[in-house]
Design an enzyme around this catalytic site. Structure first.
Site, short mmCIF file in Angstrom:
data_model
loop_
_atom_site.label_atom_id
_atom_site.label_comp_id
_atom_site.label_asym_id
_atom_site.label_seq_id
_atom_site.Cartn_x
_atom_site.Cartn_y
_atom_site.Cartn_z
N LYS A 164 -38.40 -15.88 -13.29
CA LYS A 164 -38.06 -16.64 -14.50
C LYS A 164 -38.33 -18.14 -14.33
O LYS A 164 -38.60 -18.84 -15.32
CB LYS A 164 -36.61 -16.36 -14.91
CG LYS A 164 -36.38 -14.95 -15.45
CD LYS A 164 -37.25 -14.66 -16.67
CE LYS A 164 -36.89 -13.36 -17.37
NZ LYS A 164 -37.84 -13.02 -18.46
N LEU B 265 -26.48 -15.11 -21.13
CA LEU B 265 -26.05 -13.71 -21.19
C LEU B 265 -25.99 -13.27 -22.66
O LEU B 265 -25.29 -13.85 -23.46
CB LEU B 265 -24.67 -13.60 -20.57
CG LEU B 265 -24.13 -12.20 -20.40
CD1 LEU B 265 -24.99 -11.42 -19.41
CD2 LEU B 265 -22.69 -12.26 -19.92
N TYR C 59 -34.60 -6.83 -15.70
CA TYR C 59 -33.51 -7.47 -15.00
C TYR C 59 -32.98 -6.49 -13.97
O TYR C 59 -32.92 -5.29 -14.23
CB TYR C 59 -32.42 -7.79 -16.03
CG TYR C 59 -31.13 -8.30 -15.46
CD1 TYR C 59 -30.93 -9.66 -15.30
CD2 TYR C 59 -30.11 -7.42 -15.11
CE1 TYR C 59 -29.74 -10.14 -14.78
CE2 TYR C 59 -28.92 -7.89 -14.57
CZ TYR C 59 -28.74 -9.25 -14.42
OH TYR C 59 -27.57 -9.73 -13.89
N ASP D 10 -44.70 -2.67 -27.37
CA ASP D 10 -43.72 -2.18 -26.38
C ASP D 10 -44.23 -0.91 -25.74
O ASP D 10 -45.04 -0.20 -26.33
CB ASP D 10 -42.36 -1.93 -27.06
CG ASP D 10 -41.20 -2.03 -26.09
OD1 ASP D 10 -41.09 -1.19 -25.17
OD2 ASP D 10 -40.38 -2.94 -26.24
N GLY E 120 -33.26 -4.72 -28.17
CA GLY E 120 -32.72 -5.97 -27.67
C GLY E 120 -33.20 -7.21 -28.40
O GLY E 120 -33.42 -7.21 -29.61
N TYR F 98 -35.40 -12.01 -9.65
CA TYR F 98 -35.41 -12.27 -11.09
C TYR F 98 -35.54 -13.79 -11.34
O TYR F 98 -36.37 -14.23 -12.15
CB TYR F 98 -34.11 -11.73 -11.69
CG TYR F 98 -33.92 -11.95 -13.16
CD1 TYR F 98 -34.64 -11.20 -14.10
CD2 TYR F 98 -33.00 -12.89 -13.65
CE1 TYR F 98 -34.45 -11.38 -15.47
CE2 TYR F 98 -32.81 -13.07 -15.00
CZ TYR F 98 -33.53 -12.32 -15.91
OH TYR F 98 -33.34 -12.50 -17.26
N SER G 103 -34.56 -17.57 -18.22
CA SER G 103 -33.14 -17.20 -18.16
C SER G 103 -32.33 -18.38 -17.66
O SER G 103 -32.79 -19.12 -16.78
CB SER G 103 -32.97 -16.03 -17.20
OG SER G 103 -31.62 -15.91 -16.80
N ASP H 122 -48.38 -1.23 -22.40
CA ASP H 122 -47.76 -1.71 -21.17
C ASP H 122 -48.38 -3.08 -20.90
O ASP H 122 -49.57 -3.18 -20.57
CB ASP H 122 -48.05 -0.73 -20.02
CG ASP H 122 -47.43 -1.20 -18.71
OD1 ASP H 122 -47.10 -2.40 -18.59
OD2 ASP H 122 -47.29 -0.37 -17.80
N1 LIG Z 1 -30.07 -9.90 -22.34
C1 LIG Z 1 -29.80 -10.93 -21.56
O1 LIG Z 1 -28.63 -11.18 -21.19
C2 LIG Z 1 -30.90 -11.86 -21.12
C3 LIG Z 1 -30.57 -13.03 -20.43
C4 LIG Z 1 -31.58 -13.88 -20.00
C5 LIG Z 1 -32.89 -13.60 -20.30
N2 LIG Z 1 -33.20 -12.45 -20.98
C6 LIG Z 1 -34.62 -12.19 -21.22
O2 LIG Z 1 -34.84 -11.84 -22.57
C7 LIG Z 1 -35.89 -10.87 -22.63
C8 LIG Z 1 -35.41 -9.62 -23.38
O3 LIG Z 1 -34.23 -9.15 -22.77
P1 LIG Z 1 -33.40 -7.92 -23.38
O4 LIG Z 1 -32.03 -8.04 -22.82
O5 LIG Z 1 -33.61 -7.85 -24.85
O6 LIG Z 1 -34.13 -6.72 -22.62
P2 LIG Z 1 -34.25 -5.17 -23.05
O7 LIG Z 1 -34.35 -4.44 -21.75
O8 LIG Z 1 -33.20 -4.78 -24.04
O9 LIG Z 1 -35.67 -5.16 -23.78
C9 LIG Z 1 -36.87 -5.34 -23.07
C10 LIG Z 1 -37.98 -4.61 -23.81
O10 LIG Z 1 -39.18 -4.75 -23.04
C11 LIG Z 1 -39.84 -3.50 -23.00
N3 LIG Z 1 -40.69 -3.48 -21.82
C12 LIG Z 1 -40.32 -3.46 -20.51
N4 LIG Z 1 -41.40 -3.46 -19.73
C13 LIG Z 1 -42.50 -3.49 -20.55
C14 LIG Z 1 -43.90 -3.51 -20.33
N5 LIG Z 1 -44.41 -3.50 -19.10
N6 LIG Z 1 -44.71 -3.54 -21.41
C15 LIG Z 1 -44.22 -3.54 -22.67
N7 LIG Z 1 -42.88 -3.53 -22.93
C16 LIG Z 1 -42.04 -3.50 -21.87
C17 LIG Z 1 -38.72 -2.47 -22.99
O11 LIG Z 1 -39.17 -1.18 -23.41
C18 LIG Z 1 -37.71 -3.10 -23.96
O12 LIG Z 1 -37.95 -2.73 -25.30
C19 LIG Z 1 -36.31 -10.57 -21.19
O13 LIG Z 1 -37.43 -11.36 -20.85
C20 LIG Z 1 -35.10 -11.00 -20.41
O14 LIG Z 1 -35.37 -11.33 -19.09
C21 LIG Z 1 -32.23 -11.57 -21.40
#
Ligand SMILES: NC(=O)c1ccc[n+]([C@@H]2O[C@H](COP(=O)([O-])OP(=O)(O)OC[C@H]3O[C@@H](n4cnc5c(N)ncnc54)[C@H](O)[C@@H]3O)[C@@H](O)[C@H]2O)c1
Length: 254
Positions: free
Chosen positions: A163, A191, A98, A43, A23, A159, A146, A67
């Site tokens: 945030k 998003l 999320y 990660d 991501g 959430y 977010s 973690d």
């Molecule tokens: N994708 C969206 O639409 C969106 C929108 C608003 C905010 N965000 C924020 O952006 C950030 C990344 O989102 P994303 O969509 O790329 O998420 P994703 O789920 O694709 O990636 C999250 C990553 O965090 C890792 N992870 C989860 N818990 C962990 C932990 N305890 N320790 C270490 N690693 C951990 C997962 O393995 C994964 O690689 C997040 O903070 C999310 O809230 C995303």
């Protein structure tokens, strides 16, 4: 002017990016490497694909399985980074989860997990990088919030609470660490077209709530966010701190 044409760029700066196996975090690593940074990819999951992207971009990468809600894992991450590269210049704390649910159906356990992963991990990792950044009188910290906190998107009370907490943390800490040459800024991400894990719900209701509000009618790409991350990480961005910057196609305008 490209970022790497700024006076110092990110050449040989050491950046830790958490939650970077997939991501947004993965795109951040690639972008920081393009700008010359050395990237530590932290990660829970196997991050070898991201490490490969960093190498393809001409950068050096270290992957650390951690973690970020566990103090011992966070300390091991810092130790591994310092052992391999000797310093830490940049932290992009991207770990986050999320989920959607009406308030009545959110269990205490779900609530606590949301706070632990989105907020407590931020406290632990930031606290752990500060001594190194303070000692060198330089640091760039970027946190992930977010745009749902501005939009009041339904079914996200847990959430959105976490945030909004990220924003409060960012603003307060900026006041503490500015005198040490360290900045901290939050991004309210819209998003984003990331490949979410299969168990993560993104319902039609949410899509209908968010996308039509955008001035630019496409979801963010991870690269859209990565451009801002790379900019905020620059030495030249040292006067920008305590800010919350919205990257969401103009869904929230303020
Ligand atoms: N994708 C969206 O639409 C969106 C929108 C608003 C905010 N965000 C924020 O952006 C950030 C990344 O989102 P994303 O969509 O790329 O998420 P994703 O789920 O694709 O990636 C999250 C990553 O965090 C890792 N992870 C989860 N818990 C962990 C932990 N305890 N320790 C270490 N690693 C951990 C997962 O393995 C994964 O690689 C997040 O903070 C999310 O809230 C995303």
């Amino acid at each position: 002017m490209k970022i790497h044409e700024f006076e110092h760029g990110l050449k040989d700066r050491v950046a830790i990016v958490t939650g970077a196996a997939f991501g947004n975090g993965s795109a951040f690593c690639e972008r920081l490497a393009e700008e010359g940074a050395i990237v530590v990819i932290a990660d829970l999951a196997d991050a070898s694909e991201t490490a490969e992207k960093v190498r393809q971009a001409g950068g050096r990468a270290l992957t650390v399985k951690a973690d970020c809600t566990k103090p011992e894992d966070v300390q091991a991450l810092i130790d591994a980074t310092l052992k391999e590269f000797g310093t830490i210049d940049i932290l992009v704390h991207n770990v986050g989860i999320y989920d959607e649910a009406p308030l009545e159906l959110i269990t205490h356990e779900q609530w606590s997990r949301m706070m632990e992963i989105n907020l407590t991990s931020l406290f632990l990792v930031t606290q752990a990088v500060l001594p190194t950044m303070k000692a060198k009188n330089f640091g760039r910290i970027i946190t992930m919030s977010s745009n749902t906190v501005w939009l009041g998107t339904p079914f996200l009370s847990h959430y959105a609470a976490a945030k909004m907490g990220v924003i409060g943390f960012t603003r307060s800490l900026a006041s503490e660490i500015g005198k040490h040459g360290i900045t901290i800024n939050a991004i309210t991400v819209g998003l984003t077209a990331t490949q979410r894990p299969h168990d993560v719900r993104l319902s039609k209701t949410i899509l209908e709530h968010i996308l039509p509000e955008q001035a630019v009618h496409r979801p963010d790409e991870p690269e859209d966010i990565a451009n801002l991350v790379a900019f905020l990480a620059l030495p030249a961005s040292g006067i920008i701190t305590g800010q919350t910057i919205n990257v969401d196609g103009g869904a929230a305008r303020h």
